[in-house]
Design a protein around this motif. Structure first.
Motif, PDB file in Angstrom:
ATOM      1  N   TYR A 140       9.074  -2.076   3.704  1.00  0.00           N
ATOM      2  CA  TYR A 140       8.195  -0.903   3.730  1.00  0.00           C
ATOM      3  C   TYR A 140       7.153  -0.978   2.619  1.00  0.00           C
ATOM      4  CZ  TYR A 140      11.735   0.925   6.908  1.00  0.00           C
ATOM      5  OH  TYR A 140      12.601   1.092   7.968  1.00  0.00           O
ATOM      6  N   TYR A 141       7.548  -1.492   1.467  1.00  0.00           N
ATOM      7  CA  TYR A 141       6.607  -1.664   0.359  1.00  0.00           C
ATOM      8  C   TYR A 141       5.593  -2.760   0.684  1.00  0.00           C
ATOM      9  CZ  TYR A 141       9.577   1.279  -2.583  1.00  0.00           C
ATOM     10  OH  TYR A 141      10.282   2.334  -3.116  1.00  0.00           O
ATOM     11  N   GLN A 142       6.073  -3.835   1.309  1.00  0.00           N
ATOM     12  CA  GLN A 142       5.166  -4.916   1.686  1.00  0.00           C
ATOM     13  C   GLN A 142       4.132  -4.428   2.704  1.00  0.00           C
ATOM     14  OE1 GLN A 142       5.094  -8.177   0.566  1.00  0.00           O
ATOM     15  NE2 GLN A 142       6.679  -7.714  -0.945  1.00  0.00           N
ATOM     16  N   HIS A 143       4.582  -3.609   3.654  1.00  0.00           N
ATOM     17  CA  HIS A 143       3.652  -3.053   4.645  1.00  0.00           C
ATOM     18  C   HIS A 143       2.604  -2.167   3.963  1.00  0.00           C
ATOM     19  CE1 HIS A 143       2.195  -1.359   8.420  1.00  0.00           C
ATOM     20  NE2 HIS A 143       2.357  -0.154   7.902  1.00  0.00           N
ATOM     21  N   ALA A 144       3.043  -1.349   3.006  1.00  0.00           N
ATOM     22  CA  ALA A 144       2.103  -0.496   2.275  1.00  0.00           C
ATOM     23  C   ALA A 144       1.089  -1.342   1.506  1.00  0.00           C
ATOM     24  CB  ALA A 144       2.862   0.425   1.321  1.00  0.00           C
ATOM     25  N   GLY A 145       1.560  -2.448   0.931  1.00  0.00           N
ATOM     26  CA  GLY A 145       0.647  -3.332   0.207  1.00  0.00           C
ATOM     27  C   GLY A 145      -0.409  -3.941   1.108  1.00  0.00           C
ATOM     28  N   ALA A 146       0.001  -4.311   2.322  1.00  0.00           N
ATOM     29  CA  ALA A 146      -0.951  -4.874   3.283  1.00  0.00           C
ATOM     30  C   ALA A 146      -1.967  -3.829   3.722  1.00  0.00           C
ATOM     31  CB  ALA A 146      -0.198  -5.432   4.492  1.00  0.00           C
ATOM     32  N   GLU A 147      -1.508  -2.589   3.960  1.00  0.00           N
ATOM     33  CA  GLU A 147      -2.423  -1.512   4.343  1.00  0.00           C
ATOM     34  C   GLU A 147      -3.378  -1.170   3.198  1.00  0.00           C
ATOM     35  OE1 GLU A 147      -2.834   0.020   7.341  1.00  0.00           O
ATOM     36  OE2 GLU A 147      -1.530  -1.625   7.994  1.00  0.00           O
ATOM     37  N   VAL A 159      -1.030   8.705   1.361  1.00  0.00           N
ATOM     38  CA  VAL A 159      -0.233   8.750   2.590  1.00  0.00           C
ATOM     39  C   VAL A 159       0.645   7.503   2.707  1.00  0.00           C
ATOM     40  CG1 VAL A 159      -0.351   8.710   5.122  1.00  0.00           C
ATOM     41  CG2 VAL A 159      -1.826  10.265   3.816  1.00  0.00           C
ATOM     42  N   LEU A 160       0.136   6.356   2.252  1.00  0.00           N
ATOM     43  CA  LEU A 160       0.958   5.147   2.263  1.00  0.00           C
ATOM     44  C   LEU A 160       2.232   5.366   1.449  1.00  0.00           C
ATOM     45  CD1 LEU A 160      -1.659   2.269   1.720  1.00  0.00           C
ATOM     46  CD2 LEU A 160      -0.591   2.983   3.863  1.00  0.00           C
ATOM     47  N   GLY A 161       2.088   5.983   0.289  1.00  0.00           N
ATOM     48  CA  GLY A 161       3.249   6.272  -0.545  1.00  0.00           C
ATOM     49  C   GLY A 161       4.203   7.242   0.121  1.00  0.00           C
ATOM     50  N   LYS A 162       3.652   8.266   0.758  1.00  0.00           N
ATOM     51  CA  LYS A 162       4.504   9.237   1.451  1.00  0.00           C
ATOM     52  C   LYS A 162       5.281   8.575   2.583  1.00  0.00           C
ATOM     53  CE  LYS A 162       1.961  13.534   0.576  1.00  0.00           C
ATOM     54  NZ  LYS A 162       1.239  14.666   1.223  1.00  0.00           N
ATOM     55  N   ASN A 163       4.636   7.633   3.276  1.00  0.00           N
ATOM     56  CA  ASN A 163       5.313   6.949   4.369  1.00  0.00           C
ATOM     57  C   ASN A 163       6.515   6.148   3.873  1.00  0.00           C
ATOM     58  OD1 ASN A 163       3.505   7.965   6.243  1.00  0.00           O
ATOM     59  ND2 ASN A 163       2.215   6.144   6.248  1.00  0.00           N
ATOM     60  N   ILE A 164       6.392   5.556   2.690  1.00  0.00           N
ATOM     61  CA  ILE A 164       7.534   4.836   2.121  1.00  0.00           C
ATOM     62  C   ILE A 164       8.668   5.817   1.836  1.00  0.00           C
ATOM     63  CG2 ILE A 164       8.375   3.433   0.206  1.00  0.00           C
ATOM     64  CD1 ILE A 164       5.555   2.358  -0.163  1.00  0.00           C
ATOM     65  N   LEU A 165       8.324   6.947   1.252  1.00  0.00           N
ATOM     66  CA  LEU A 165       9.344   7.939   0.898  1.00  0.00           C
ATOM     67  C   LEU A 165      10.050   8.509   2.116  1.00  0.00           C
ATOM     68  CD1 LEU A 165       7.373   9.842  -1.884  1.00  0.00           C
ATOM     69  CD2 LEU A 165       9.407   8.426  -2.222  1.00  0.00           C
ATOM     70  N   GLU A 166       9.364   8.493   3.256  1.00  0.00           N
ATOM     71  CA  GLU A 166       9.922   9.108   4.464  1.00  0.00           C
ATOM     72  C   GLU A 166      10.513   8.101   5.440  1.00  0.00           C
ATOM     73  OE1 GLU A 166       6.501  11.184   5.883  1.00  0.00           O
ATOM     74  OE2 GLU A 166       6.820  12.931   4.583  1.00  0.00           O
ATOM     75  N   HIS A 167      10.532   6.831   5.088  1.00  0.00           N
ATOM     76  CA  HIS A 167      10.999   5.839   6.046  1.00  0.00           C
ATOM     77  C   HIS A 167      12.481   6.041   6.375  1.00  0.00           C
ATOM     78  CE1 HIS A 167      13.537   3.244   3.512  1.00  0.00           C
ATOM     79  NE2 HIS A 167      12.622   3.305   2.565  1.00  0.00           N
ATOM     80  N   PRO A 168      12.887   5.691   7.569  1.00  0.00           N
ATOM     81  CA  PRO A 168      14.299   5.851   7.945  1.00  0.00           C
ATOM     82  C   PRO A 168      15.183   4.895   7.154  1.00  0.00           C
ATOM     83  CG  PRO A 168      13.111   4.601   9.614  1.00  0.00           C
ATOM     84  CD  PRO A 168      12.076   5.122   8.662  1.00  0.00           C
ATOM     85  N   VAL A 169      16.411   5.314   6.920  1.00  0.00           N
ATOM     86  CA  VAL A 169      17.360   4.466   6.210  1.00  0.00           C
ATOM     87  C   VAL A 169      18.112   3.636   7.241  1.00  0.00           C
ATOM     88  CG1 VAL A 169      19.351   4.402   4.670  1.00  0.00           C
ATOM     89  CG2 VAL A 169      17.559   6.121   4.334  1.00  0.00           C
ATOM     90  N   GLU A 170      17.861   2.341   7.223  1.00  0.00           N
ATOM     91  CA  GLU A 170      18.461   1.425   8.196  1.00  0.00           C
ATOM     92  C   GLU A 170      19.371   0.442   7.462  1.00  0.00           C
ATOM     93  OE1 GLU A 170      17.150  -1.985  11.465  1.00  0.00           O
ATOM     94  OE2 GLU A 170      15.630  -0.955  10.266  1.00  0.00           O
ATOM     95  N   THR A 191      11.158 -10.461  -1.266  1.00  0.00           N
ATOM     96  CA  THR A 191      11.498  -9.916  -2.580  1.00  0.00           C
ATOM     97  C   THR A 191      10.236  -9.544  -3.332  1.00  0.00           C
ATOM     98  OG1 THR A 191      13.463 -11.324  -2.672  1.00  0.00           O
ATOM     99  CG2 THR A 191      12.732 -10.361  -4.745  1.00  0.00           C
ATOM    100  N   TRP A 192      10.250  -8.389  -3.979  1.00  0.00           N
ATOM    101  CA  TRP A 192       9.140  -7.965  -4.826  1.00  0.00           C
ATOM    102  C   TRP A 192       8.931  -8.994  -5.931  1.00  0.00           C
ATOM    103  CZ3 TRP A 192       9.531  -3.838  -9.162  1.00  0.00           C
ATOM    104  CH2 TRP A 192       8.247  -3.495  -9.622  1.00  0.00           C
ATOM    105  N   ALA A 193       7.666  -9.316  -6.225  1.00  0.00           N
ATOM    106  CA  ALA A 193       7.348 -10.371  -7.187  1.00  0.00           C
ATOM    107  C   ALA A 193       8.019 -10.149  -8.537  1.00  0.00           C
ATOM    108  CB  ALA A 193       5.831 -10.468  -7.357  1.00  0.00           C
ATOM    109  N   HIS A 194       8.112  -8.904  -8.975  1.00  0.00           N
ATOM    110  CA  HIS A 194       8.703  -8.600 -10.277  1.00  0.00           C
ATOM    111  C   HIS A 194      10.166  -9.033 -10.328  1.00  0.00           C
ATOM    112  CE1 HIS A 194       9.273  -6.520 -14.084  1.00  0.00           C
ATOM    113  NE2 HIS A 194      10.297  -5.864 -13.570  1.00  0.00           N
ATOM    114  N   GLU A 195      10.874  -8.908  -9.204  1.00  0.00           N
ATOM    115  CA  GLU A 195      12.293  -9.239  -9.172  1.00  0.00           C
ATOM    116  C   GLU A 195      12.548 -10.744  -9.103  1.00  0.00           C
ATOM    117  OE1 GLU A 195      14.771  -7.199  -9.637  1.00  0.00           O
ATOM    118  OE2 GLU A 195      13.533  -5.406  -9.720  1.00  0.00           O
ATOM    119  N   LEU A 196      11.497 -11.532  -8.874  1.00  0.00           N
ATOM    120  CA  LEU A 196      11.653 -12.980  -8.818  1.00  0.00           C
ATOM    121  C   LEU A 196      11.738 -13.606 -10.208  1.00  0.00           C
ATOM    122  CD1 LEU A 196       9.108 -13.801  -5.959  1.00  0.00           C
ATOM    123  CD2 LEU A 196      11.605 -13.817  -5.800  1.00  0.00           C
ATOM    124  N   GLU A 197      11.384 -12.841 -11.236  1.00  0.00           N
ATOM    125  CA  GLU A 197      11.390 -13.366 -12.594  1.00  0.00           C
ATOM    126  C   GLU A 197      12.772 -13.141 -13.214  1.00  0.00           C
ATOM    127  OE1 GLU A 197       8.282 -11.168 -14.460  1.00  0.00           O
ATOM    128  OE2 GLU A 197       6.760 -11.820 -13.027  1.00  0.00           O
TER     129      GLU A 197
END
Length: 233
Positions: free
Chosen positions: A19-26, A90-101, A200-206
């Motif tokens: 969901y974060y990656q999709h927001a980054g692309a948008e 709105v991109l941020g709100k969409n992340i907060l509202e995404h379904p938990v899968e 994986t988020w770039a920060h977590e790769l370090e």
């Protein structure tokens, strides 16, 4: 003998980073109306803003949204419109509202571990967002304790382990991030079960975890978790 097993939340129990990656692309597409995104290195500039803001905003969708707004203003030299700033919000709100899968098979894996060990959920990020995910995931009843922390470092893990009345050498942490779920735990003398997620988020790769560390087991799917925990200790 492992007494206590910790589980990460995002991208270990349920899907998140996509969901974060999709927001980054948008976000990049929005900025495409204002700048040459190929030359501007939008993703790296956004990542730099996120890293810069971690100490103030912490982790999660709200932090990312504020960093996207800041990066957008910087990259466009303040030219970006209010309308496009709102689109970023709105991109941020969409992340907060995404379904938990849930990841396939994760409930059975947690149940199997919980049948033999005490289990706790240790997740980081925005408090409201993480509480919502925990409430909707349907796994809350399996954990004797749920910890939402601002940072997953050795101090946070040491506190949880001590408050649960055990020792680091009897603790194993299951998670997708070597940086957040494994490195601090093995630093304390505990065990890490690393289950990489497909993105994986770039920060977590370090991280500083050496390849082949004797107290780190790497698996590729939830159904391998119970056996990996059994091999710890």
């Amino acid at each position: 003998m492992i007494e206590l097993v910790g589980f990460d939340g995002d991208d270990t129990l349920w899907h998140s980073e996509g969901y974060y990656q999709h927001a980054g692309a948008e976000f990049e597409r929005i900025l495409g109306a204002w700048i040459d995104t190929g030359d501007a290195q939008v993703r790296s500039r956004l990542h730099a803003a996120e890293r810069r803001n971690l100490a103030l905003f912490g982790y999660g969708a709200k932090s990312m949204t504020l960093s996207m707004i800041e990066a957008a203003i910087e990259l466009t030299n303040g030219a970006i419109s209010a309308g496009d700033i709102h689109r970023i919000v709105v991109l941020g709100k969409n992340i907060l509202e995404h379904p938990v899968e849930l990841l396939p098979g994760i409930r059975a894996a947690v149940e199997a571990v919980a049948a033999k060990h005490r289990v706790v959920l240790i997740t980081k990020g925005d408090l409201f967002h993480q509480e919502r995910k925990v409430a909707q995931c349907g796994l809350g009843d399996l954990f004797e304790r749920i910890e939402i922390v601002s940072e997953k470092d050795a101090r946070s893990y040491a506190r949880v382990i001590a408050e649960c009345g055990t020792q680091a050498m009897r603790f194993a942490m299951v998670g997708n991030s070597l940086r957040s779920d494994v490195e601090p735990v093995i630093e304390l003398g505990g065990w890490g079960v690393h289950m990489p997620y497909h993105v994986t988020w770039a920060h977590e790769l370090e991280h500083g975890v050496e390849s082949g560390h004797p107290r780190v087991l790497t698996i590729d799917a939830p159904d391998a978790i119970p056996d990996a925990v059994a091999r710890c200790g």
